[in-house]
Every structure is written in C-alpha cells, then in structure tokens.
Scaffold this motif. Structure first.
Motif, PDB file in Angstrom:
ATOM      1  N   ALA A 126       0.548  -1.549   0.111  1.00 48.80           N
ATOM      2  CA  ALA A 126       0.431  -0.109   0.131  1.00 48.80           C
ATOM      3  C   ALA A 126       0.967   0.988   0.022  1.00 48.80           C
ATOM      4  CB  ALA A 126      -0.548   0.017   1.231  1.00 48.80           C
ATOM      5  N   THR A 127       2.059   1.876   0.768  1.00 52.52           N
ATOM      6  CA  THR A 127       2.440   2.451   0.824  1.00 52.52           C
ATOM      7  C   THR A 127       4.201   2.544   0.046  1.00 52.52           C
ATOM      8  OG1 THR A 127       3.609   1.863   3.245  1.00 52.52           O
ATOM      9  CG2 THR A 127       1.387   2.707   3.165  1.00 52.52           C
ATOM     10  N   GLY A 128       4.784   1.116   0.236  1.00 57.91           N
ATOM     11  CA  GLY A 128       6.064   1.571  -0.302  1.00 57.91           C
ATOM     12  C   GLY A 128       7.118   1.120   0.308  1.00 57.91           C
ATOM     13  N   ASN A 129       6.652   1.053   2.274  1.00 57.17           N
ATOM     14  CA  ASN A 129       7.971   1.435   2.782  1.00 57.17           C
ATOM     15  C   ASN A 129       8.238  -0.396   3.925  1.00 57.17           C
ATOM     16  OD1 ASN A 129       8.626   1.933   6.186  1.00 57.17           O
ATOM     17  ND2 ASN A 129       8.430   4.028   4.947  1.00 57.17           N
ATOM     18  N   THR A 130       9.008  -0.073   3.782  1.00 55.67           N
ATOM     19  CA  THR A 130       9.379  -1.725   4.451  1.00 55.67           C
ATOM     20  C   THR A 130       9.023  -1.642   6.032  1.00 55.67           C
ATOM     21  OG1 THR A 130      12.180  -0.962   4.359  1.00 55.67           O
ATOM     22  CG2 THR A 130      10.706  -1.825   2.772  1.00 55.67           C
ATOM     23  N   PHE A 131       8.488  -0.771   6.370  1.00 55.33           N
ATOM     24  CA  PHE A 131       9.059  -0.736   7.790  1.00 55.33           C
ATOM     25  C   PHE A 131       8.470  -1.574   9.182  1.00 55.33           C
ATOM     26  CE2 PHE A 131       5.001   2.330   7.694  1.00 55.33           C
ATOM     27  CZ  PHE A 131       4.475   1.498   8.292  1.00 55.33           C
ATOM     28  N   GLY A 132       7.142  -2.086   8.229  1.00 55.70           N
ATOM     29  CA  GLY A 132       7.135  -3.091   8.512  1.00 55.70           C
ATOM     30  C   GLY A 132       7.787  -4.467   8.508  1.00 55.70           C
ATOM     31  N   PHE A 133       8.687  -5.106   7.450  1.00 58.52           N
ATOM     32  CA  PHE A 133       9.450  -5.660   7.970  1.00 58.52           C
ATOM     33  C   PHE A 133      10.978  -5.191   8.666  1.00 58.52           C
ATOM     34  CE2 PHE A 133       7.847  -6.112   3.303  1.00 58.52           C
ATOM     35  CZ  PHE A 133       7.402  -6.854   3.054  1.00 58.52           C
ATOM     36  N   ASP A 134      11.021  -3.889   8.563  1.00 59.22           N
ATOM     37  CA  ASP A 134      12.083  -3.769   9.404  1.00 59.22           C
ATOM     38  C   ASP A 134      12.130  -3.732  10.949  1.00 59.22           C
ATOM     39  OD1 ASP A 134      13.602  -3.571   7.324  1.00 59.22           O
ATOM     40  OD2 ASP A 134      13.483  -1.474   7.091  1.00 59.22           O
ATOM     41  N   PHE A 135      10.877  -3.844  11.774  1.00 59.83           N
ATOM     42  CA  PHE A 135      10.225  -3.102  13.011  1.00 59.83           C
ATOM     43  C   PHE A 135       9.825  -4.803  13.595  1.00 59.83           C
ATOM     44  CE2 PHE A 135       7.420  -2.235  16.892  1.00 59.83           C
ATOM     45  CZ  PHE A 135       8.716  -1.927  17.431  1.00 59.83           C
ATOM     46  N   LEU A 136       8.616  -4.878  12.240  1.00 58.34           N
ATOM     47  CA  LEU A 136       7.177  -5.837  13.106  1.00 58.34           C
ATOM     48  C   LEU A 136       7.787  -6.927  12.858  1.00 58.34           C
ATOM     49  CD1 LEU A 136       4.143  -3.874  11.840  1.00 58.34           C
ATOM     50  CD2 LEU A 136       5.195  -3.754  13.853  1.00 58.34           C
TER      51      LEU A 136
END
Length: 359
Positions: free
Chosen positions: A48-58
């Motif tokens: 949805a966003t193109g952001n990898t913070f889900g992978f990086d943190f969650l």
C-alpha cells in the motif's frame, strides 16, 4: 535501521528487552507464528505504501523478529529446565508465563538483547554481513549459547552444556553419518527425515515459494514503479511472503498435527528464484527492472520455468541442511537448537554469493 542514531538504537534495545520476554511468555513457537502473521501484515503495509518499516520493525525487528522473540522463548525453556521448573528443555511450544517464574521471562529479555546486538554486529561484518541472513545466523548462535549456558547438570553447572551430546551417538556405528542417524535418542521430524521425504518437501515447497516470490516481485514491483517508488524493493522482500505462510503453518504443528516444517525451504527457494531470474534474463538483480506479468512474452515465461527449477533445487538443499543440523545438535540435545535457522543462513550465503559471482 536501528543504528541510524543513538536514540533509534536505544529504542530498538528497549523493544528487544520486551520482545525477548514476550517470546518466552507465550512460548517460542507461538512467537514464531506471530512472526508469520507480522510478515503478512508487513506485506499489506508495503504494497500500500512502498515502505518497509513493517518488515524492519514488526516482522524482522525487535518486535517479533525470530532472533529476539523466538530466541527468547528457546532460552527461557532451557533455563526453566535447568532450574527444575519444567522437564523438557526442547519444549518451545509451552507458554512459559504459565510457570509463574519472573526469572524465566528475564532470561528471555536477556536473550532478546543478545539477539538484537548480535544481529546488528553480523550485519556490519564486511562483505559477509551483506551476503548472509543475519537473522537466521543469530537465532542459531543464540540457541547454541543458551545450551552452553544452561544445558549442563540441573542446578549445578553453568556453561557446561554439550552442543551435540556425543555420548549418545549410536554405539555400533563406524562412520560419523551413522553415529548421528536419528534413533531412540531423539528425532526432529520423523515424517521428514528420509532422502525421499526431503527431496519431495524441498522441491515442491520450493516451487511453491519460487512462484509466489517471482509473481510478487514482478507485479508489486511494477505497481510501485507506477507510483514513482523503487522497483527493486518488492523483489528484495519477495521470499518473505511464502516464509510467512510457512511460519503460520507451525501453529498447526503445535496442535500435534504432523505438519511439514518448511520455512527454511520457502525462504531459500523464494530467494533463489528472484536472485537468478534476472540473471536468466541477461541482467543482474540490482539493475533488473521488474514488470507486470501481464506484459511478459513466451521467452520470459520460459525463464520463469527455469527459475522455478532452480528454486526447487535450492529448496532441496535447504531441506537437507536442516536435517543435517537436526542430527548434529537437536536430536540428542537438551534444548532446541533450530535446524531451519542453520539451514537458512548457510543456504542464503550460498545463493546470494553464487548469484553475485554469476552477475
């Protein structure tokens, strides 16, 4: 991500303190199942966003990263056994909060911090840190360290745990492979230890993961490009989707179903597919531009078929390495030293290094 500044590092450190305790409280395997759910959530965020913070943190950070939460559960179980709170140090299914022992959760916290620091350290090793799976290697190191610390005589000896308990080798065996063959002293997965079983699981789940990874890399990559976002990020994370599905399957294993344990297979097979497909197309992973599958011609689809064959081979290699690790450390041991983690970091290093060499 967590070395961008001192504040970010401390934030991650505090999250790891809690993450390791949570992993011990709910049990290592339940924590790993949550990793699988976090991967799928992260894919939704990413698409949805193109952001990898889900992978990086969650999913792969101090929230539910296996090197923090799962490793905390593993360490908590062997510590609880050492202290006499439970009888099976390999039990990474039971939620340890049920023991009512705060010190068990504190050990989980300590190993969460240990995993956090070790993973960062591995990622900064020149060349090697970029050519291996630092998460999987950290899980393995953490498991080895926990057994060394708490695998000795209960309540008597710290730092004396045997890594593979050679005193339990098959007495009548004349060769090393025969000595570590599964038997009465322990098995990891008896429905998945013979060559025919490993080849079947490795190849078919390998194709399963390779197909999903290429499809996601191409279509999500093309979608991100249309929004002006980096094209390669989908391919860089593509192998995690099937890995996440495989992690969730562990939930059914916990319920005493003889489920196939194959997250090491899907992880590596998916990685091999997206690493070698660009090479088959005459490009490199770094420079290849992923386009939607609806635009592919017959030659491209033929190269996909070849990539899936490579994924099947990579899956078999990962399956065999995991069984070897089980025979070395898990079967006769006093605690859980994770065979899939051992297979993933070795296989990842082989795949990434070979792809880089060929490019």
């Amino acid at each position: 991500m967590f070395t961008a500044s001192l504040g970010v590092f401390i934030f991650g450190l505090l999250a790891a303190i809690a993450g390791g305790a949570v992993g011990a409280a709910i049990g290592g395997n339940y924590a790993f199942v949550m990793t699988g759910f976090m991967v799928l959530v992260s894919w939704g965020i990413f698409a949805a966003t193109g952001n990898t913070f889900g992978f990086d943190f969650l999913a792969f950070g101090p929230f539910f990263g296996p090197y923090v939460a799962f490793a905390g559960g593993v360490a908590g179980a062997i510590y609880a056994t050492y202290k006499g709170y439970m009888t099976d140090g390999k039990d990474v299914n039971s939620p340890l909060a049920g023991l009512g022992k705060p010190d068990v959760l504190m050990v989980g916290s300590l190993f969460g911090v240990f995993g956090y620091l070790v993973q960062i350290g591995i990622s900064y090793i020149p060349w090697f840190g970029k050519h291996t799976d630092s998460v999987a290697l950290t899980v393995l190191i953490s498991g080895l360290a926990a057994r060394w610390m708490f695998g000795g005589v209960k309540k008597q000896q710290l730092f004396t745990g045997s890594m593979h308990n050679p005193e339990l080798f098959h007495e009548d065996a004349s060769s090393f492979p025969a000595k570590i063959k599964p038997g009465p002293n322990g098995r990891w997965l008896e429905w998945q230890e013979k060559p025919s079983q490993l080849i079947t699981i490795g190849s078919l789940f390998g194709i399963f993961a390779g197909a999903a990874s290429i499809f996601l890399a191409a279509n999500v990559g093309a979608y991100l490009t249309s929004r002006g976002l980096p094209n390669h990020l989908a391919a860089a994370n593509a192998n995690s989707f099937a890995f996440g599905i495989s992690a969730i399957i562990i939930l059914f294993l916990i319920t005493n179903r003889n489920m196939p344990v194959q997250h090491h297979v899907t992880n590596i097979a998916g990685l091999a597919a997206v690493q070698f497909f660009p090479l088959l197309m005459g490009s490199t992973f770094a420079s290849f531009k992923w386009t939607a599958t609806s635009t592919w011609d017959s030659h491209t689809w033929l190269m996909v078929v070849v990539a899936l064959i490579i994924a099947a081979v990579a899956g078999i290699v990962a399956a065999v390495l995991a069984e070897l690790a089980a025979r070395l450390w898990y079967n006769r041991g006093t605690s859980h030293i994770d065979p899939p983690a051992a297979a993933i970091w070795i296989s990842n290093t082989l795949v990434v290094t070979l792809a880089a060499w060929m490019s």
